[in-house]
Design a protein around this motif. Structure first.
Motif, PDB file in Angstrom:
ATOM      1  N   HIS A 452       1.743  -1.936  -8.052  1.00 40.16           N
ATOM      2  CA  HIS A 452       2.030  -0.533  -8.391  1.00 40.16           C
ATOM      3  C   HIS A 452       0.774   0.309  -8.590  1.00 40.16           C
ATOM      4  CE1 HIS A 452       6.324  -1.571  -9.156  1.00 40.16           C
ATOM      5  NE2 HIS A 452       5.820  -2.691  -9.658  1.00 40.16           N
ATOM      6  N   ALA A 453      -0.365  -0.097  -8.036  1.00 38.37           N
ATOM      7  CA  ALA A 453      -1.598   0.665  -8.227  1.00 38.37           C
ATOM      8  C   ALA A 453      -1.500   2.056  -7.607  1.00 38.37           C
ATOM      9  CB  ALA A 453      -2.788  -0.093  -7.632  1.00 38.37           C
ATOM     10  N   LEU A 454      -0.690   2.188  -6.572  1.00 43.04           N
ATOM     11  CA  LEU A 454      -0.520   3.486  -5.913  1.00 43.04           C
ATOM     12  C   LEU A 454       0.873   4.062  -6.129  1.00 43.04           C
ATOM     13  CD1 LEU A 454      -2.378   2.776  -2.533  1.00 43.04           C
ATOM     14  CD2 LEU A 454      -3.271   3.818  -4.617  1.00 43.04           C
ATOM     15  N   GLY A 455       1.538   3.602  -7.180  1.00 42.87           N
ATOM     16  CA  GLY A 455       2.851   4.130  -7.515  1.00 42.87           C
ATOM     17  C   GLY A 455       3.990   3.204  -7.131  1.00 42.87           C
ATOM     18  N   SER A 456       5.096   3.378  -7.815  1.00 44.03           N
ATOM     19  CA  SER A 456       6.251   2.504  -7.590  1.00 44.03           C
ATOM     20  C   SER A 456       6.923   2.759  -6.242  1.00 44.03           C
ATOM     21  CB  SER A 456       7.275   2.698  -8.717  1.00 44.03           C
ATOM     22  OG  SER A 456       6.719   2.333  -9.964  1.00 44.03           O
ATOM     23  N   THR A 457       6.793   3.985  -5.729  1.00 44.41           N
ATOM     24  CA  THR A 457       7.444   4.307  -4.459  1.00 44.41           C
ATOM     25  C   THR A 457       6.876   3.485  -3.311  1.00 44.41           C
ATOM     26  OG1 THR A 457       7.810   6.577  -5.216  1.00 44.41           O
ATOM     27  CG2 THR A 457       7.990   6.159  -2.835  1.00 44.41           C
ATOM     28  N   LEU A 458       5.560   3.238  -3.342  1.00 48.53           N
ATOM     29  CA  LEU A 458       4.912   2.510  -2.258  1.00 48.53           C
ATOM     30  C   LEU A 458       4.928   0.993  -2.457  1.00 48.53           C
ATOM     31  CD1 LEU A 458       1.779   4.762  -1.587  1.00 48.53           C
ATOM     32  CD2 LEU A 458       3.903   4.640  -0.265  1.00 48.53           C
ATOM     33  N   GLN A 459       5.318   0.549  -3.649  1.00 48.52           N
ATOM     34  CA  GLN A 459       5.252  -0.880  -3.947  1.00 48.52           C
ATOM     35  C   GLN A 459       6.001  -1.761  -2.943  1.00 48.52           C
ATOM     36  OE1 GLN A 459       7.705  -3.095  -5.349  1.00 48.52           O
ATOM     37  NE2 GLN A 459       6.360  -4.783  -5.966  1.00 48.52           N
ATOM     38  N   PRO A 460       7.199  -1.391  -2.508  1.00 48.21           N
ATOM     39  CA  PRO A 460       7.906  -2.261  -1.544  1.00 48.21           C
ATOM     40  C   PRO A 460       7.205  -2.386  -0.198  1.00 48.21           C
ATOM     41  CG  PRO A 460       9.420  -0.706  -2.584  1.00 48.21           C
ATOM     42  CD  PRO A 460       8.044  -0.265  -2.932  1.00 48.21           C
ATOM     43  N   TYR A 461       6.266  -1.471   0.076  1.00 46.92           N
ATOM     44  CA  TYR A 461       5.626  -1.455   1.384  1.00 46.92           C
ATOM     45  C   TYR A 461       4.372  -2.338   1.455  1.00 46.92           C
ATOM     46  CZ  TYR A 461       8.714   2.479   2.359  1.00 46.92           C
ATOM     47  OH  TYR A 461       9.823   3.263   2.548  1.00 46.92           O
ATOM     48  N   SER A 462       4.115  -3.134   0.418  1.00 46.36           N
ATOM     49  CA  SER A 462       2.894  -3.949   0.423  1.00 46.36           C
ATOM     50  C   SER A 462       2.835  -4.931   1.595  1.00 46.36           C
ATOM     51  CB  SER A 462       2.729  -4.682  -0.916  1.00 46.36           C
ATOM     52  OG  SER A 462       3.760  -5.625  -1.118  1.00 46.36           O
ATOM     53  N   PRO A 463       3.923  -5.622   1.969  1.00 47.63           N
ATOM     54  CA  PRO A 463       3.822  -6.512   3.135  1.00 47.63           C
ATOM     55  C   PRO A 463       3.588  -5.754   4.431  1.00 47.63           C
ATOM     56  CG  PRO A 463       6.086  -6.421   2.338  1.00 47.63           C
ATOM     57  CD  PRO A 463       5.245  -5.741   1.313  1.00 47.63           C
ATOM     58  N   VAL A 464       4.172  -4.555   4.554  1.00 45.88           N
ATOM     59  CA  VAL A 464       3.945  -3.734   5.743  1.00 45.88           C
ATOM     60  C   VAL A 464       2.478  -3.337   5.816  1.00 45.88           C
ATOM     61  CG1 VAL A 464       4.529  -1.574   6.910  1.00 45.88           C
ATOM     62  CG2 VAL A 464       6.307  -2.871   5.731  1.00 45.88           C
ATOM     63  N   ALA A 465       1.921  -2.945   4.656  1.00 45.23           N
ATOM     64  CA  ALA A 465       0.506  -2.557   4.614  1.00 45.23           C
ATOM     65  C   ALA A 465      -0.387  -3.722   5.027  1.00 45.23           C
ATOM     66  CB  ALA A 465       0.143  -2.083   3.207  1.00 45.23           C
ATOM     67  N   ALA A 466      -0.083  -4.924   4.533  1.00 39.59           N
ATOM     68  CA  ALA A 466      -0.895  -6.092   4.884  1.00 39.59           C
ATOM     69  C   ALA A 466      -0.899  -6.322   6.385  1.00 39.59           C
ATOM     70  CB  ALA A 466      -0.370  -7.328   4.153  1.00 39.59           C
ATOM     71  N   ALA A 467       0.272  -6.230   7.007  1.00 43.09           N
ATOM     72  CA  ALA A 467       0.380  -6.482   8.442  1.00 43.09           C
ATOM     73  C   ALA A 467      -0.285  -5.383   9.265  1.00 43.09           C
ATOM     74  CB  ALA A 467       1.847  -6.619   8.841  1.00 43.09           C
ATOM     75  N   VAL A 468      -0.027  -4.131   8.919  1.00 42.18           N
ATOM     76  CA  VAL A 468      -0.557  -3.010   9.708  1.00 42.18           C
ATOM     77  C   VAL A 468      -2.079  -2.933   9.605  1.00 42.18           C
ATOM     78  CG1 VAL A 468      -0.607  -0.498   9.921  1.00 42.18           C
ATOM     79  CG2 VAL A 468       1.574  -1.673   9.609  1.00 42.18           C
ATOM     80  N   ILE A 469      -2.610  -3.058   8.391  1.00 44.42           N
ATOM     81  CA  ILE A 469      -4.061  -2.962   8.212  1.00 44.42           C
ATOM     82  C   ILE A 469      -4.768  -4.093   8.959  1.00 44.42           C
ATOM     83  CG2 ILE A 469      -5.933  -3.091   6.513  1.00 44.42           C
ATOM     84  CD1 ILE A 469      -3.974  -1.773   4.521  1.00 44.42           C
ATOM     85  N   ALA A 470      -4.242  -5.303   8.856  1.00 40.26           N
ATOM     86  CA  ALA A 470      -4.847  -6.435   9.570  1.00 40.26           C
ATOM     87  C   ALA A 470      -4.777  -6.224  11.078  1.00 40.26           C
ATOM     88  CB  ALA A 470      -4.145  -7.733   9.188  1.00 40.26           C
ATOM     89  N   PHE A 471      -3.661  -5.719  11.559  1.00 43.78           N
ATOM     90  CA  PHE A 471      -3.478  -5.510  12.991  1.00 43.78           C
ATOM     91  C   PHE A 471      -4.415  -4.434  13.537  1.00 43.78           C
ATOM     92  CE2 PHE A 471      -1.274  -3.400  16.575  1.00 43.78           C
ATOM     93  CZ  PHE A 471      -1.174  -4.476  17.440  1.00 43.78           C
ATOM     94  N   VAL A 472      -4.677  -3.408  12.745  1.00 41.81           N
ATOM     95  CA  VAL A 472      -5.536  -2.305  13.199  1.00 41.81           C
ATOM     96  C   VAL A 472      -7.015  -2.649  13.053  1.00 41.81           C
ATOM     97  CG1 VAL A 472      -6.232   0.075  12.724  1.00 41.81           C
ATOM     98  CG2 VAL A 472      -3.807  -0.528  12.758  1.00 41.81           C
TER      99      VAL A 472
END
Length: 556
Positions: A452-472
């Protein structure tokens, strides 16, 4: 430098080379080729035997608990979509890794070294993978202890100890023992798992309606993005399972015109295809949890022993229920935890040997891995399972997506990463920013999101962030660095090609002049100090660096 296959005479190693100790280390790795390329002379199994052995390792019960936890919390609809999303990601990222492991006969750590991380950079991911194995060993051990408590009255602490100690004799003997265990136990396991599900659906169709209609404690029965992503994040913690699959797939026979159909079938089925069965088990976990929910309550409906006890109770006499449920749990636990202990010991040994340049023996790290798992079990990790897996998945996703992207994009599309994998010391840079930067950035930011460092709204998106950032970041960093940090040198000093005319690793053998053992071409390099060759393990344990070839400019 002129190096001939199967050298008869080589220079004697000096006293500083500690030949007896290195010789002992080399012999210890020849049962399952710890830390090294698996030679053709050892790979005598057919593709389907290797595949069956690899698939036997996914007989774990954790899938039932994971699916049940997601389904009870978010509802059946969200759970099924989450399971499907995670399965697609795992399949797509697992395919290039499985192909490289089977084609070039190396494990995931050796693949990672040459796929963006460097010789020492991949130590970080080795620890990540080792953590995966003891986390899931602890999870499976907890499930077995629950079964022993219900069926035999053993207290949980004793069940944890029993589930830990019983796998040690099996793990010691490596691939030969594991292949027999997995092949012979798989039919019994499949029968015990599938029969009760078929019976319940056939005799009580209402169970399907109750299953599909379950709304969950955190939902209203509808499908929503946040719930799907939270559930998918937990499922994606299993993405590192491809490493355990590759620990078996590296023993695939050479791919030829005669066997290419069965070869590809085995690789796809036992490589990324493991997730098909895994996703099915997670869905069954939701089904069984909903089925037993009214009887046992939400606190224990996620326990596989309770799920299968309820299912067996509907189809057979009461005196058979507990014995069969306990038998299923015990067989499953043994099948997966010998794999967890085996793969974990390889990962720890790989990391330790590179950092310390000393090989302590794989058995030491079998015990280390089991010790970590036992501590987690005694700490009752099962009660906060989804939190552990949700956190861990961010690291696992970042690692696997980075390596898969390096293979698929950097090697085949951009051609900045060398196509043939490299893992030997001296041939690789210590650290390659391509993989390390992508992995650290992806895992770091996704973990911040998860907490929740960037808010509760974005918390569920942590796995998406891991995949997208690594892919890019993986191809972006390769372009910025122009791929110059992959190979420290392109010539290993031996004229014989590493690959044969058919693209398979060469079976030509050389004698390592340090340990006096014969090794196939991909596992050796020329020695800096002698007109001879050195095997990859002796290079790893060369504390003075006397045998390691000097750096040379990489060919663009």
């Amino acid at each position: 430098m002129s190096i001939e296959p199967q050298l008869a005479e080589v220079a004697e190693p000096g006293p500083e080379e500690t030949a007896p100790r290195t010789d002992q280390a080399a012999r210890e790795t020849l049962e399952d080729y710890t830390l090294r390329f698996a030679p053709r002379s050892y790979r005598r199994w057919t593709p389907m035997v290797v595949a069956t052995t690899a698939l036997g390792g996914i007989a774990y019960m954790a899938d039932f608990s994971i699916g049940a936890g997601i389904g009870l919390a978010h509802g059946t609809g969200n759970a099924l979509v989450a399971i499907a999303v995670a399965a697609v990601v795992i399949f797509v990222t697992g395919f290039p890794l499985a192909y490289y492991g089977a084609r070039y006969n190396i494990d995931l750590d050796l693949i990672t070294r040459g796929s963006g991380f460097g010789y020492y950079g991949s130590v970080l991911t080795g620890v990540i993978f080792a953590s995966f194995t003891f986390i899931f060993f602890a999870l499976e051990g907890s499930i077995m202890a629950q079964g022993l408590e219900l069926g035999l009255g053993l207290p949980l602490w004793l069940g944890y100890l029993v589930s830990t100690l019983m796998v040690i004799p099996l793990v010691i003997y490596g691939m030969k023992a594991l292949s027999k265990l997995q092949v012979w136990t798989t039919p019994v396991w499949l029968l015990l798992m599938i029969a009760p599900l078929v019976y319940l659906v056939a005799t009580d169709p209402g169970t399907v309606d109750r299953f599909l209609g379950h709304a969950g404690t955190d939902g209203d029965g509808g499908v929503n993005t946040a719930s799907v992503l939270l559930g998918a994040g937990v499922c994606l913690s299993l993405i590192a399972q491809i490493g355990e699959q590759i620990d078996y797939l590296r023993f695939m026979p050479p791919k030829t015109e005669a066997n290419k159909r069965t070869w590809w079938t085995a690789v796809v089925m036992a490589g990324p295809g493991w997730v098909v069965l895994g996703a099915l088990k997670q869905a069954i976990g939701v089904f069984l949890a909903v089925y037993v929910l009214a009887e046992v309550g939400p606190a224990t409906a996620t326990e596989p022993i309770q799920q299968f006890k309820g299912a067996f109770d509907a189809m057979m006499p009461s005196w058979m229920v507990l014995p069969l449920a306990v038998a299923l749990v015990v067989i499953s636990q043994i099948k997966i935890n010998v794999t967890n202990a085996y793969s974990g010991s390889l990962a720890w040994t790989n990391a330790f040997t590179r950092v310390t340049r000393h090989y302590p023996g794989r058995l030491v790290f079998v015990l280390v891995n089991l010790g970590f798992a036992l501590v987690l079990m005694e700490a009752d990790m099962f009660s906060f399972l989804n939190n552990i897996l949700g956190f861990y998945s961010n690291c696992a996703i970042a690692w696997v997506v980075t390596v898969a992207t390096d293979i698929g994009v950097n090697k085949y599309l951009l051609k900045l990463s060398p196509r043939v994998p490299e893992f030997r010391r001296g041939m690789l840079y210590a650290v390659n920013p391509v993989g390390v930067v992508a992995f650290v950035a992806a895992s770091g930011l996704s973990i911040a999101l998860y907490f929740h460092a960037l808010g509760s709204t974005l918390q569920p998106y942590s796995p998406v962030a891991a995949a997208v950032i690594a892919f890019v970041l993986t191809p972006l960093t390769a372009v910025v660095t122009k791929g110059r940090y992959y190979l420290r040198r392109t010539d290993d000093g031996i004229a014989e090609p590493i690959l044969g005319a058919d693209g398979n690793p060469s079976a030509v053998t050389y004698e390592c002049h340090v340990c006096r053992q014969d090794f196939e071409r991909p596992d050796v390099a020329a020695c800096q100090a002698h007109d001879a060759v050195v095997c990859s393990l002796c290079l790893s344990t060369d504390s003075a660096g006397d045998h390691v070839l000097p750096a040379a400019p990489a060919v663009a």
